[in-house]
Scaffold this motif. Structure first.
Motif, PDB file in Angstrom:
ATOM      1  N   SER A  27       0.828  -1.205   0.000  1.00 18.64           N
ATOM      2  CA  SER A  27       0.000   0.000   0.000  1.00 18.64           C
ATOM      3  C   SER A  27       0.863   1.256   0.000  1.00 18.64           C
ATOM      4  O   SER A  27       0.600   2.220  -0.730  1.00 18.64           O
ATOM      5  N   TYR A  28       1.907   1.256   0.805  1.00 15.48           N
ATOM      6  CA  TYR A  28       2.837   2.391   0.886  1.00 15.48           C
ATOM      7  C   TYR A  28       3.513   2.642  -0.457  1.00 15.48           C
ATOM      8  O   TYR A  28       3.617   3.785  -0.908  1.00 15.48           O
ATOM      9  N   ILE A  33       2.294   6.316  -6.710  1.00 17.62           N
ATOM     10  CA  ILE A  33       1.778   6.363  -8.083  1.00 17.62           C
ATOM     11  C   ILE A  33       0.436   7.101  -8.056  1.00 17.62           C
ATOM     12  O   ILE A  33      -0.559   6.582  -7.547  1.00 17.62           O
ATOM     13  N   GLU A  34       0.414   8.312  -8.575  1.00 21.81           N
ATOM     14  CA  GLU A  34      -0.780   9.161  -8.524  1.00 21.81           C
ATOM     15  C   GLU A  34      -1.195   9.583  -9.923  1.00 21.81           C
ATOM     16  O   GLU A  34      -0.354   9.733 -10.815  1.00 21.81           O
ATOM     17  N   LYS A  45      -5.375  14.039  -6.262  1.00 22.92           N
ATOM     18  CA  LYS A  45      -4.904  13.048  -7.228  1.00 22.92           C
ATOM     19  C   LYS A  45      -5.342  11.651  -6.792  1.00 22.92           C
ATOM     20  O   LYS A  45      -5.409  11.347  -5.607  1.00 22.92           O
ATOM     21  N   LEU A  46      -5.645  10.831  -7.785  1.00 25.29           N
ATOM     22  CA  LEU A  46      -6.120   9.476  -7.517  1.00 25.29           C
ATOM     23  C   LEU A  46      -4.940   8.526  -7.370  1.00 25.29           C
ATOM     24  O   LEU A  46      -4.034   8.523  -8.186  1.00 25.29           O
ATOM     25  N   ASP A  47      -4.953   7.745  -6.304  1.00 17.88           N
ATOM     26  CA  ASP A  47      -4.005   6.646  -6.188  1.00 17.88           C
ATOM     27  C   ASP A  47      -4.768   5.412  -5.694  1.00 17.88           C
ATOM     28  O   ASP A  47      -5.895   5.523  -5.227  1.00 17.88           O
ATOM     29  N   PHE A  48      -4.133   4.274  -5.818  1.00 17.59           N
ATOM     30  CA  PHE A  48      -4.798   3.018  -5.477  1.00 17.59           C
ATOM     31  C   PHE A  48      -4.240   2.395  -4.202  1.00 17.59           C
ATOM     32  O   PHE A  48      -4.358   1.198  -3.983  1.00 17.59           O
ATOM     33  N   SER A  49      -3.648   3.227  -3.353  1.00 20.07           N
ATOM     34  CA  SER A  49      -2.993   2.694  -2.155  1.00 20.07           C
ATOM     35  C   SER A  49      -3.972   2.162  -1.117  1.00 20.07           C
ATOM     36  O   SER A  49      -3.566   1.444  -0.196  1.00 20.07           O
TER      37      SER A  49
END
Length: 200
Positions: A27-28, A33-34, A45-49
């Motif tokens: 997750s970290y 990656i955004e 910004k979208l991230d998938f963490s």
């Protein structure tokens, strides 16, 4: 049915702690990656963490999911923060709201219906927490570095209805978090069955 006492007991087994640790690190790393979203202000910004935390919450229980969110943000605070911890607190509250609500409802009865309901209510919960976190944590923090008008202007660029902090939250932050919740729900639905057998 979801048994809180059993979950707390099982949470501290070596196997579960190792899984929480691995998912937290994944997750970290994903956090870096955004992706900008065309309809959202530039600072969103979208991230998938949150995905590893959601999957962990579904597989191991909502408390495990919260721990994954917490460790992820502690790691980011230690290594990369540029907000003095404010961004990490907001990220933990927003992501944690979705993880805890969605996985908590799913564990009331582990079926597709509860998974869908959990993700829907989790998205609503995340949007509410996101609005509050931006209003009382993130926007005040950025206002110490930039004029508030400049922050609002970042929203006005993508939506002419954004003219002040209130409309920035209504027309910028809330739609962004609803969109993010939908995306996370879809990605979780695609990945969960493929990886849950490894995590459980």
């Amino acid at each position: 049915m979801y048994n809180q006492a059993t979950t707390k007991k099982n949470l501290f087994t070596t196997s579960v702690l190792v899984k929480i640790s691995i998912l937290s690190v994944i997750s970290y790393l994903i956090m870096f990656i955004e992706f900008p979203i065309v309809f959202a202000p530039g600072f969103l910004k979208l991230d998938f963490s949150d995905i590893p935390a959601i999957i962990g919450g579904f597989a191991l229980g909502p408390v495990a999911g919260i721990f994954i969110e917490l460790i992820k943000n502690l790691l980011h605070f230690i290594t990369k923060t540029d907000t003095g911890g404010v961004g990490e607190i907001a990220n933990f509250l927003i992501g944690g709201a979705f993880v805890f609500i969605s996985s908590g409802i799913y564990h009331l009865g582990k079926n597709k219906k509860n998974a869908i309901i959990g993700c829907l209510i989790g998205t609503i919960g995340m949007s509410i927490v996101g609005a509050l976190a931006n209003q009382y944590l993130l926007i005040p923090f950025y206002a110490n570095m930039f004029p508030i008008d400049a922050i609002v202007q970042m929203g006005t660029v993508v939506n002419k209805n954004i003219v002040d902090v209130k409309t920035l939250i209504y027309y910028g932050v809330v739609p962004f978090n609803i969109f993010k919740g939908i995306v996370m729900s879809v990605v979780t639905a695609i990945l969960y069955k493929k990886v849950s057998c490894i995590i459980k």
